[in-house]
Design an enzyme around this catalytic site. Structure first.
Site, PDB file in Angstrom:
ATOM      1  CD  GLU A 240      -2.911  -0.977  -0.042  1.00 33.75           C
ATOM      2  OE1 GLU A 240      -3.338   0.143  -0.362  1.00 33.75           O
ATOM      3  OE2 GLU A 240      -3.167  -2.016  -0.682  1.00 33.75           O
TER       4      GLU A 240
ATOM      5  CB  SER B  66     -57.765 -20.173  32.439  1.00 36.57           C
ATOM      6  OG  SER B  66     -59.005 -20.570  31.907  1.00 36.57           O
TER       7      SER B  66
END
Length: 716
Positions: A103, A373
């Protein structure tokens, strides 16, 4: 006309010489191409603030821990990064050299920018080339990634160059290289060299070889194009370029280059999985993020703080919940789903949380569902608030409400029996009559449920919860007609377990940053008398404890699901009916001890009939109760057996059942199949009324709202 004016011609401009025109042109070009850029350069240079290396916020994962502070439940991965910053000293020199070869071979000698690269980028941008850009130094690449956007324009490129020049004067080269290696993207979802070493070679950075470092350096330029799975030849060519460049840089001898071979790369399928849990813990991650944001933490805090988030989750209880669901559903039809939520009644801390196997998918612990319930306990609370004791006897024979016949499962009946017996046997008819008996029964039940902890506003439910299209709830509320989430039911039952004290459920106990700063600490807040949410005595201890006493026989009565060692518990089952069929669609078991409240739901995604592996219907006292008992026994193993607080006794030394409230017995009529509820209702905004505490009064059936298809659940 005055003399000398007639016929006069205007004076002519003197024509500039060629030399003058050239000088003016050169001056204009000088101003345009030198003075203006210089001024802009100076303006950008002096206005750019370059932070110190330690001040640059780097996205990195946050770790979500169990309550023990060591068990890792999951990670929160930022949008662009599973970065784990490491010091440059951990990166072997051959690996650093490989990156420079790929790079920026003049990295340690250049001023931080490349003028030729800038001019080339400007030319390519003006020419409209698709590959415009390139030529950037490592410093420029870091500046672009850390401080600028990725747009390809001359302006952005100029800012990149200027900031890079200033950074090169303020930071050391090693500081720039370290920041670059910790932030650059290497492909395979890996940001930073530590993540890349894992993704390509499944090893830590200090163990990388020269050849492996050259591979990582090679992919930086174009990770997708150089992916080893799809472009292996191109990657090998780029790798050779990196190795050759190291020879040119005099950091690798030609003989070493010849002896270096391309290293094996782990297949993509073998790449260590991203640490953002996609299993059950993914749902905990979602709740933790919601809570952090509600506490005021910003996205930047979460993404860059390297947070250590200690949750309330008990590692053993969580593992037990997951293992139990998996074990119990292993031989069941594949469409069955389950949710489990366990909460500490004394604090509201969530101890176990299971919303489904796919942590990135739908969370069933947050799903609005009909409760059957299991909602009857709030009717018992509301009744006591109106002066009706749990020992009140009520008729349990079938009842008709506006043409709909309400029955119990298998036509069960206890005749004229106390509410405690009706609750144990889950007799719909008794509780439906109770609702009719109470003053404004449906709304008083809704108000009691809200006090216990059912939120007024539930995500996914339009308007105020527990209402009928914005109006008062119907009588069917007592049978679980309206939509509530599993986490809400666990929380509301926890209020009863805590003798009526409500604690808001929460997941996050403590949050610290990577550098040790404390962002949130509930224990510290409590020590100074301040809490993120204060406990509230919402239901009197006498009513809550009496309700608990009424619920204590139910676990054993429901097919022998009492807890191990005879540990006292209070529980309630619930089952809902699928349309007008004889099938079930939701099944619940919810119960608690003084130290843990757990809600278990079993159902399907598409409201299909609940069938067990043997083909029978699933009731709350079946598979959900199996899961509940195993989860509770696992979580409570090794903890002291605690008794419940006993409700205060009246002066007479015991509860005296008042005379039952007479309710006209309706004529039989075709009706439901004995389940709790039928179809889900609609909901619209309406503020629930306050609890009404007045003496009970009879109410005739013809004054009630119509409610289709209701029934009850027996001890199946």
């Amino acid at each position: 006309m005055a003399e000398g004016t007639e016929g006069d011609e205007p004076p002519r401009r003197r024509r500039r010489t060629r030399g003058q025109r050239i000088r003016r042109l050169l001056l204009s070009l000088f101003i345009l191409f030198f003075c203006v850029p210089t001024l802009l350069f100076a303006a950008v240079y002096w206005s750019s603030e370059i932070p110190e290396p330690a001040e640059v916020a780097v996205e990195q994962p946050a770790t979500v821990l169990a309550a023990d502070g060591t068990t890792v439940l999951t990670k929160i991965i930022p949008p662009q990064g599973n970065r784990i910053p490491i010091p440059l000293s951990d990166v072997p020199f051959p690996v650093r050299d490989a990156v420079l070869s790929a790079e920026d071979r003049n990295f340690y000698t250049n001023p931080g920018y490349s003028t030729s690269g800038f001019l080339r980028a400007a030319r390519d941008n003006l020419a409209g080339h698709d590959n415009a850009g390139g030529g950037s130094t490592i410093t420029q690449q870091y500046v672009k990634n850390a401080f600028l956007s990725s747009e390809r324009t001359v302006t952005r490129k100029m800012r990149e160059l200027i900031i890079a020049a200033k950074m090169a004067r303020q930071w050391s080269k090693d500081e720039i290289l370290a920041a670059y290696l910790n932030t650059i993207y290497f492909g395979r979802g890996a940001y930073g060299i530590a993540a890349a070493a894992k993704a390509y070679f499944d090893k830590p950075v200090p163990e990388l070889t020269l050849a492996e470092g050259a591979v990582l350096a090679a992919v930086i330029r174009s990770p997708s194009v150089l992916d080893p799975e799809t472009h292996f030849d191109q990657l090998q060519a780029r790798w050779q370029y990196v190795i050759d460049g190291m020879v040119e840089m005099n950091v690798l001898a030609p003989g070493e280059r010849d002896a270096t071979v391309f290293p094996p790369i782990i297949p993509l399928v073998d790449t260590p999985a991203a640490e953002m849990a996609l299993g059950p813990e993914g749902h905990i991650r979602t709740q933790v993020l919601r809570e952090l944001r509600a506490a005021g933490l910003t996205e930047a805090d979460i993404d860059t703080g390297a947070l250590q988030i200690t949750t309330t989750i008990d590692a053993a209880a969580q593992a037990g919940a997951i293992d139990t669901v998996r074990e119990r559903l292993a031989w069941q039809p594949e469409e069955l789903r389950s949710a489990v939520v366990s909460i500490d009644p004394r604090s509201g801390a969530v101890r176990a949380y299971y919303g489904g196997e796919n942590g990135a998918g739908f969370d069933f612990a947050q799903a609005p569902l009909q409760t059957g319930s299991s909602f009857k306990v709030f009717a018992l609370v509301a009744a006591q608030q109106q002066g009706i004791p749990v020992t009140r006897s009520i008729d349990s024979s079938p009842i008709v409400d506006r043409g709909t016949r309400i029955t119990n499962v298998d036509n069960d009946s206890c005749g004229q029996c106390p509410l405690t017996e009706a609750l144990k046997r889950s007799l719909n008819t008794s509780f439906y009559r109770l609702t009719m008996t109470m003053a404004d029964g449906p709304r008083s039940i809704a108000a009691a449920a809200h006090l216990a902890g059912i939120p007024e506003y539930i995500p996914g439910v339009e308007g105020v919860s527990l209402t009928e299209a914005g109006g008062p709830p119907l009588n069917g509320i007592v049978l679980g007609q309206y939509l509530v989430r599993p986490i809400d039911m666990a929380s509301a039952y926890a209020t009863l377990a805590a003798s009526g004290v409500y604690h808001s459920p929460y997941f996050v106990q403590r949050v610290t940053t990577g550098d040790g700063r404390v962002l949130l600490d509930r224990d510290a807040e409590a020590r100074v008398g301040k809490r993120l949410s204060e406990p509230e005595q919402r239901i009197t201890a006498a009513i809550a404890d009496a309700t608990t006493q009424a619920m204590m026989p139910i676990a054993n009565y429901s097919n022998g699901h009492g807890l191990a060692g005879g540990r006292p518990s209070a529980a309630k089952t619930g089952t809902t009916q699928l349309g007008e069929s004889k099938d079930t669609k939701d099944a619940w078991m919810i119960g608690y001890t003084p130290s843990l409240s757990t809600a278990v739901w079993v159902g399907t995604e598409q409201s299909q009939p609940l069938r067990s592996g043997r083909g029978g219907s699933i009731y709350g006292s079946g598979l959900p109760a199996d899961i509940w008992k195993q989860v509770m026994d696992t979580a409570l193993a090794g903890t002291p057996v605690e008794p419940f607080a006993a409700p205060p006794l009246p002066s007479g030394g015991g509860w005296t059942a008042p005379a039952p409230v007479p309710v006209p017995a309706p004529a039989p009529a075709p009706g439901n199949n004995g389940f709790d509820i039928l179809d889900p209702p609609t909901n619209a905004p309406r503020n629930p009324p306050p609890v009404i505490i007045i003496p009970p009064a009879p109410q005739a059936p013809e004054q009630l709202e119509w409610f289709p298809g209701i029934g009850g659940e027996g001890p199946r």
